[in-house]
Design a protein around this motif. Structure first.
Motif, mmCIF file in Angstrom:
data_model
loop_
_atom_site.group_PDB
_atom_site.id
_atom_site.type_symbol
_atom_site.label_atom_id
_atom_site.label_comp_id
_atom_site.label_asym_id
_atom_site.label_seq_id
_atom_site.Cartn_x
_atom_site.Cartn_y
_atom_site.Cartn_z
ATOM 1 N N LYS A 26 0.822 -1.213 0.000
ATOM 2 C CA LYS A 26 0.000 0.000 0.000
ATOM 3 C C LYS A 26 0.861 1.271 0.000
ATOM 4 C CE LYS A 26 -4.037 -2.114 0.688
ATOM 5 N NZ LYS A 26 -5.197 -2.044 -0.172
ATOM 6 N N PRO A 63 3.211 2.630 -2.025
ATOM 7 C CA PRO A 63 3.237 3.529 -3.192
ATOM 8 C C PRO A 63 1.965 4.379 -3.296
ATOM 9 C CG PRO A 63 3.877 1.311 -3.817
ATOM 10 C CD PRO A 63 3.408 1.231 -2.403
ATOM 11 N N ARG A 64 0.829 3.785 -2.938
ATOM 12 C CA ARG A 64 -0.447 4.493 -2.995
ATOM 13 C C ARG A 64 -0.474 5.651 -2.010
ATOM 14 N NH1 ARG A 64 -3.526 6.814 -4.761
ATOM 15 N NH2 ARG A 64 -5.696 6.496 -5.303
ATOM 16 N N GLY A 113 1.751 8.392 -3.366
ATOM 17 C CA GLY A 113 1.049 9.052 -4.464
ATOM 18 C C GLY A 113 1.975 9.435 -5.595
ATOM 19 N N ARG A 114 1.356 9.922 -6.652
ATOM 20 C CA ARG A 114 2.104 10.293 -7.842
ATOM 21 C C ARG A 114 3.087 11.424 -7.508
ATOM 22 N NH1 ARG A 114 -1.906 10.713 -12.848
ATOM 23 N NH2 ARG A 114 -2.732 8.910 -11.765
ATOM 24 N N ARG A 160 -7.975 1.379 3.033
ATOM 25 C CA ARG A 160 -9.282 0.732 2.839
ATOM 26 C C ARG A 160 -9.834 0.926 1.444
ATOM 27 N NH1 ARG A 160 -10.844 2.773 7.582
ATOM 28 N NH2 ARG A 160 -11.965 4.424 6.523
ATOM 29 N N GLU A 161 -9.900 2.177 1.039
ATOM 30 C CA GLU A 161 -10.591 2.451 -0.225
ATOM 31 C C GLU A 161 -9.687 3.173 -1.206
ATOM 32 O OE1 GLU A 161 -13.213 5.898 0.514
ATOM 33 O OE2 GLU A 161 -13.475 5.038 2.512
ATOM 34 N N ALA A 162 -8.976 2.386 -1.957
ATOM 35 C CA ALA A 162 -8.078 2.996 -2.922
ATOM 36 C C ALA A 162 -8.780 3.112 -4.270
ATOM 37 C CB ALA A 162 -6.799 2.176 -3.021
ATOM 38 N N HIS A 163 -9.768 4.005 -4.330
ATOM 39 C CA HIS A 163 -10.522 4.171 -5.579
ATOM 40 C C HIS A 163 -9.708 4.985 -6.578
ATOM 41 C CE1 HIS A 163 -14.083 2.530 -3.778
ATOM 42 N NE2 HIS A 163 -13.834 3.260 -2.709
ATOM 43 N N THR A 164 -10.100 4.853 -7.842
ATOM 44 C CA THR A 164 -9.322 5.529 -8.899
ATOM 45 C C THR A 164 -9.242 7.016 -8.690
ATOM 46 O OG1 THR A 164 -11.248 4.810 -10.142
ATOM 47 C CG2 THR A 164 -9.058 4.601 -11.208
ATOM 48 N N SER A 165 -10.331 7.645 -9.059
ATOM 49 C CA SER A 165 -10.252 9.085 -9.169
ATOM 50 C C SER A 165 -10.605 9.739 -7.852
ATOM 51 C CB SER A 165 -11.225 9.571 -10.252
ATOM 52 O OG SER A 165 -12.485 9.010 -9.979
ATOM 53 N N GLU A 225 -10.901 -3.071 -4.704
ATOM 54 C CA GLU A 225 -10.078 -1.945 -4.271
ATOM 55 C C GLU A 225 -8.761 -1.893 -5.026
ATOM 56 O OE1 GLU A 225 -9.437 -2.198 -0.130
ATOM 57 O OE2 GLU A 225 -11.574 -2.337 0.340
ATOM 58 N N GLU A 237 -8.749 -0.737 -8.671
ATOM 59 C CA GLU A 237 -8.742 0.713 -8.862
ATOM 60 C C GLU A 237 -7.332 1.245 -8.679
ATOM 61 O OE1 GLU A 237 -11.320 2.054 -9.875
ATOM 62 O OE2 GLU A 237 -12.822 0.517 -9.453
ATOM 63 N N GLU A 238 -6.716 0.752 -7.642
ATOM 64 C CA GLU A 238 -5.370 1.178 -7.309
ATOM 65 C C GLU A 238 -4.428 0.923 -8.473
ATOM 66 O OE1 GLU A 238 -2.549 -0.215 -3.708
ATOM 67 O OE2 GLU A 238 -4.700 -0.423 -3.501
ATOM 68 N N GLU A 294 -4.537 3.237 -11.416
ATOM 69 C CA GLU A 294 -3.778 4.463 -11.262
ATOM 70 C C GLU A 294 -2.299 4.229 -11.469
ATOM 71 O OE1 GLU A 294 -4.104 7.293 -8.034
ATOM 72 O OE2 GLU A 294 -6.198 7.524 -8.633
ATOM 73 N N PHE A 295 -1.853 3.057 -10.976
ATOM 74 C CA PHE A 295 -0.435 2.782 -11.129
ATOM 75 C C PHE A 295 -0.052 2.629 -12.580
ATOM 76 C CE2 PHE A 295 -0.106 1.484 -6.644
ATOM 77 C CZ PHE A 295 0.820 2.448 -6.338
ATOM 78 N N LYS A 327 0.196 5.793 -14.094
ATOM 79 C CA LYS A 327 1.406 6.450 -13.647
ATOM 80 C C LYS A 327 2.607 5.952 -14.447
ATOM 81 C CE LYS A 327 4.290 6.264 -9.547
ATOM 82 N NZ LYS A 327 4.337 5.615 -8.247
#
Lengths: 233, 264, 262
Positions: free
Chosen positions: A155, A157-158, A161-162, A208-213, C246, C249-250, C253-254, C257
C-alpha cells in the motif's frame, strides 16, 4: 500465445496464466513453457511479461529502500534492527556515527538504544547476508516521539502518491511530519495527538478504499472536515 | 513457553503512556471498557462441553472431558477438577512449543481456584463410589489468537464450557459402574468471573490488550462469584499496587463481572 | 469409555452400496473452508470436513530461532500437527504423542515440495496444525488446511497441496473414510497431491490391498483430491474477491502512472 486469465483476476498458486512467448515476472514461475501463479494476487500482463500483484506477503528489503525499524539488540559495534521482514537489518557503528570511536571506550547505546526507532536506508541486501543499513543521510536517524502506524507494504506507493502528491498533501494539510518506510512502517509527529490521529485516519482510509479518481481530494476533505471539528471543540 | 524477550518500541510505549494520562487508550476505549465479548458454545461435539470465546482479537477454545477415576485421598467423596491451559505456537509468535510454562500454569491455577473456592461445581454430586470412583472433569483451554488478557478470556471460556457440559448418568451394581445413555448437566452453583487490570502510570486499565500488557508495570486479576463476593485474586508483573488502587479495582471488578456474567 | 454405536452396526455398507452416514462409495463428507480467521498468524485456514475441525496457521517466512538451524540456501520448513485433548472420544494427553510427531514429519514433507523455499534462505516457514475435533482423515485435512494457510500467508507455491484418504471396507474401495470406517476397514490410504501435475507428496498405507484394488483406490483418491482442490481455490478467491475491487482501482492508477513515465 494464449492468456488464461481475465484482466486482473484473483489467481491462486498453481493457476495457469499463459503459454507461449511470454516472460514470467514477479509472483509467477515458468515450467515447460507455461507460466503459473506462485502467489495469491491479481494477474496482470504488461507487454509480454506476466506478473501477479501479491495481496499478501512479507517485506523483502531492496538496496535503496528507506525503512523504519526498531533496535532489538546492541553489540559492541553493531545494532540489530527489526524492520518487519524475515531478515533483521544490521547497522554498523561506522554507518551511523561520524567520528571514529573506540568501541571499548564508547558504548554505542549512547547513540541508539534498545527500543529506539530509526529511519534508515538499506545499502545492500542479497538474501545470503542480512540487509546492511545506514543512518547517514538526509533525514535519516532516530525518530523521537510521535506515533507509529503499520500498513501492508504494497500500500506504500499508494500512500506516497504520484510524485509524492498524496503524502505532501497530508503533511501540508495537517502540519504533521510524516516519515514513510517502504517496509510498511509509518511515523507521524504533530503538534497535538489530534493532528496525529487525523493522519492515522487518512492512512487507514487510503488503505481501505483505494478508488481511482479523487482519492487525494477525498483525503483532503477528510482532513479539512476533521480539522474544523477539532477547532470548534 | 513464552519468549521472555519482547522489545517494545520506545515510541509506542510513550504513546500509550501519554494517552493514559488523558484517560485514553490506543484502541479508543476508556480505561474501564472491556473489548467486545463473543461466546459460542457447543463448538466441539466430541467434548462433553465446549466454548469459543473472542475478546477483541484474543480467541480461546475451552473443552471439557469427563472420565471416571479415583478421588484424592483427602476428599474421597468429591469429584476431581483439573484446569490446563495450552499456549500453542499457532496463537502467537511469542509462544513456543513445549509443555505449559509458568505463565500458562499461573492462569490455569487462578481459574482452578476460582472454580474450586466458590464451589462452583457440586463435586459431591459427581461422586460415584465414595473413596473409589468419581468423575474427573478436565477443563482444557487452548489459546488460538493472543491479543492480551488471556486470564479473562480463558476464565470466561472455562465457565461457558462448564455450563454447557453434559455427562452420562451412572448406575452402580456390585461395585461395577455402568454408563447410561442418559445425560445430565453439571450442577453449577455460582458463576465465578475474573476481571483483569493492567497498571500503567498509576492508572488501572481493564481488559488490557497485548501491547498494553507489554507496557504495563503490573497486573491484577480479581474474581467474583455470583453473589458479588471475592473468590480469587492474583497480582502479577514486576510492579506494585497501592492499597487504594486495589480497593478501587475491586469495586470496578465487581461491577464488570456482573455485566460479563449476563452474557454467559 | 463412551465409544457408542460403533459396535452396534453389523455392517458399514448396505446392499445398495450406501455407507452408514448415507454417503455413496465415492462421496466426500461435506467440506467448508474459511480463510484468514486468525490475526497473529501470517496466514490461516479453518477446515470443516464432516465432523473434523482443523485449524492451520502459518508464520513465515520469518527470522529463524534458534539461528544455528538456518539453511544457507533456502527456508527451513517446520510443521507441528497436534490434537486438542477434547478432539477425540477419550481425552488425549496434551503431551505430543509418537503419532503426532510422525504425522508432523510426513505432513511437512508433503508440503515442502510445493514451497519455493530457495526464495527465503536462512528463514523459517512454520506451519501449525491444531485438530479441534477428529473423526478420521485428520492428517489429510491438516495438509489441505495448511497449504491453504500457506497461500493465505503469501508464501510462493508451485501449487496448492490437497489430500484425502481412500480405503477398503467390507471389500469395497471407499473415498474419504471416517473414523469408524478407518477403524473397522481392511485398508486405509491417505494421499496428498500437487493437483496440477498429479505428483504425490504424501503416501501412507496400512492394511491389505491387491494390485488392482490399489490402482482403483489411487484413481479414486485423485478424484477426491480434485474436488477438494476446487473448494480450496474457491475459499481463497472468496476472501480476496472483496479486496480485488479496491486493488483494481489502485492498479489502474499505477498503470496510468507508469504509462506516463514511459
Amino acid at each position: 500465445m494464449s492468456l488464461y486469465f481475465e484482466r486482473r483476476q484473483v489467481v491462486v498458486p498453481g493457476d495457469l496464466l499463459a503459454e507461449g512467448n511470454y516472460r514470467n515476472g514477479n509472483g509467477t514461475f515458468k515450467e515447460l513453457g507455461k507460466i503459473f501463479a506462485s502467489v495469491i494476487g491479481l494477474a496482470v500482463v504488461k507487454g509480454n511479461v506476466i506478473h501477479v500483484v501479491p495481496l499478501e506477503g512479507v517485506y523483502i528489503p531492496k538496496a535503496g529502500d528507506e525503512v523504519i525499524g526498531k533496535i532489538v539488540d546492541v553489540s559492541l559495534t553493531t545494532w540489530q534492527v527489526d524492520i518487519k521482514s524475515p531478515y533483521f537489518g544490521v547497522l554498523h557503528a561506522s554507518n551511523a556515527v561520524d567520528l571514529p570511536f573506540n568501541p571499548l571506550r564508547t558504548n554505542i547505546r549512547r547513540y541508539f538504544d534498545l527500543g529506539d526507532t530509526i529511519f534508515a536506508e538499506v545499502i545492500s541486501f542479497d538474501r545470503t547476508r542480512d540487509p546492511v543499513l545506514t543512518t547517514k543521510g538526509k533525514g535519516l536517524g532516530k525518530l523521537r516521539g510521535g506515533k507509529l502506524v503499520e500498513v501492508f507494504p504494497t500500500k506504500i506507493p499508494r500512500l506516497i502518491g504520484r510524485k509524492g502528491s498524496m503524502i505532501s498533501m497530508i503533511k501540508r494539510e495537517t502540519g504533521c511530519k510524516v516519515v514513510v518506510g517502504q517496509n510498511g512502517m509509518i511515523w507521524i509527529s504533530g503538534r497535538t495527538s489530534e493532528d496525529e490521529e487525523l493522519v492515522v485516519s487518512a492512512i487507514r482510509k487510503i488503505e481501505r478504499e483505494a478508488h481511482t479518481s479523487g482519492l487525494t481530494d477525498r483525503i483532503r476533505e477528510l482532513i479539512k472536515e476533521s480539522g474544523r471539528k477539532n477547532d470548534e471543540n | 513457553m513464552m519468549k521472555t524477550h519482547q522489545i517494545i518500541s520506545e515510541i509506542e510505549r510513550e504513546h500509550i503512556r501519554s494517552l493514559v494520562k488523558k484517560g485514553l487508550r490506543i484502541d479508543g476505549r476508556s480505561l474501564d471498557d472491556f473489548r467486545e465479548i463473543q461466546i459460542k458454545t457447543g463448538v466441539v461435539e466430541k467434548a462433553e462441553g465446549s466454548a469459543e470465546v473472542q475478546l477483541g482479537n484474543t480467541k480461546v477454545l475451552a473443552g471439557i472431558k469427563a472420565e471416571i477415576g479415583p478421588p484424592f485421598s483427602d476428599t474421597p467423596n468429591n469429584a476431581v477438577v483439573t484446569v490446563n491451559i495450552e499456549f500453542i505456537p499457532l496463537a502467537s509468535p511469542l509462544f513456543e512449543s513445549g509443555p505449559p510454562g509458568e505463565a500458562a500454569i499461573e492462569i490455569a491455577r487462578v481459574i482452578d481456584r476460582g472454580i474450586r473456592e466458590t464451589k462452583a461445581i457440586d463435586l459431591k454430586s459427581l461422586c460415584i463410589i465414595p473413596g473409589d470412583k468419581v468423575w474427573v472433569i478436565f477443563v482444557d483451554i487452548y489459546i488460538l489468537d493472543h491479543d492480551g488478557n488471556l486470564f479473562d478470556a480463558s476464565s470466561i471460556g472455562a465457565l461457558a464450557a462448564l455450563l454447557t457440559t453434559k455427562i452420562k448418568k451412572t448406575n452402580v451394581q456390585n461395585g461395577e459402574v455402568e454408563l447410561l445413555d442418559e445425560l445430565q448437566p453439571l450442577s453449577i452453583a455460582t458463576k465465578p468471573i475474573s476481571t483483569t487490570f493492567a497498571k500503567i502510570r498509576d492508572e488501572l486499565l481493564i481488559d488490557p490488550s497485548l501491547i498494553e500488557e507489554s507496557v504495563a508495570d503490573a497486573r491484577l486479576t480479581i474474581t467474583h462469584d455470583s453473589d458479588g463476593n471475592l473468590c480469587a485474586m492474583q497480582k502479577g508483573g514486576k510492579g506494585s499496587f497501592t492499597l487504594e488502587s486495589i480497593l478501587k479495582a475491586v469495586d470496578i471488578a465487581r461491577m464488570k463481572s456482573e455485566e460479563i456474567r449476563e452474557k454467559i | 469409555m463412551t465409544r457408542i454405536n460403533q459396535n452396534s452396526y453389523e455392517r458399514l455398507i448396505d446392499e445398495n452400496e450406501i455407507r452408514i452416514d448415507g454417503r455413496k462409495l465415492d462421496e466426500l463428507r461435506p467440506i467448508n473452508i474459511e480463510v484468514g480467521i486468525l490475526t497473529n498468524a501470517y496466514g490461516s485456514a479453518l477446515l470443516h470436513h464432516g465432523k473434523n475441525k482443523i485449524l492451520a496457521a502459518v508464520f513465515g517466512p520469518r527470522e529463524l530461532h534458534p539461528r544455528h538451524l538456518a539453511l544457507p540456501d533456502r527456508a527451513l520448513v517446520r510443521c507441528e500437527y497436534r490434537m486438542t485433548t477434547f478432539s477425540v472420544e477419550e481425552r488425549k494427553s496434551p503431551a505430543p504423542s509418537r503419532r503426532e510427531i510422525e504425522l508432523s514429519k510426513v505432513i511437512r514433507e508433503s508440503l515442502e515440495p510445493a514451497i519455493f523455499t530457495h526464495l527465503y534462505p536462512r528463514t523459517s516457514v512454520d506451519v501449525f496444525i491444531e485438530v479441534l475435533q477428529a473423526d478420521g482423515g485428520t492428517r489429510c485435512d491438516g495438509i489441505t488446511a495448511a497449504s491453504t494457510a500457506l497461500a493465505d500467508a503469501g508464501v510462493p507455491l508451485r501449487d496448492l497441496v490437497v489430500a484425502c484418504a481412500v480405503g477398503k471396507v467390507e471389500g469395497h474401495i471407499l473415498l474419504d473414510l471416517d473414523d469408524i470406517e478407518d477403524k473397522k476397514g481392511e485398508a486405509d490410504m491417505p494421499i496428498a497431491i500437487l493437483p496440477r501435475n498429479k505428483e504425490v507428496t504424501l503416501l501412507q498405507m496400512d492394511g491389505q490391498l491387491s494390485r488392482e484394488e490399489f490402482q482403483r483406490a489411487l484413481d479414486l483418491a485423485i478424484k477426491g483430491c480434485e474436488q477438494i482442490h476446487e473448494m480450496q481455490k474457491e475459499a481463497l478467491r472468496k476472501k480476496y474477491s472483496e479486496i480485488q475491487e479496491e486493488v483494481l482501482e489502485e492498479l489502474n492508477e499505477f498503470s496510468e502512472k507508469e504509462e506516463n513515465q514511459d
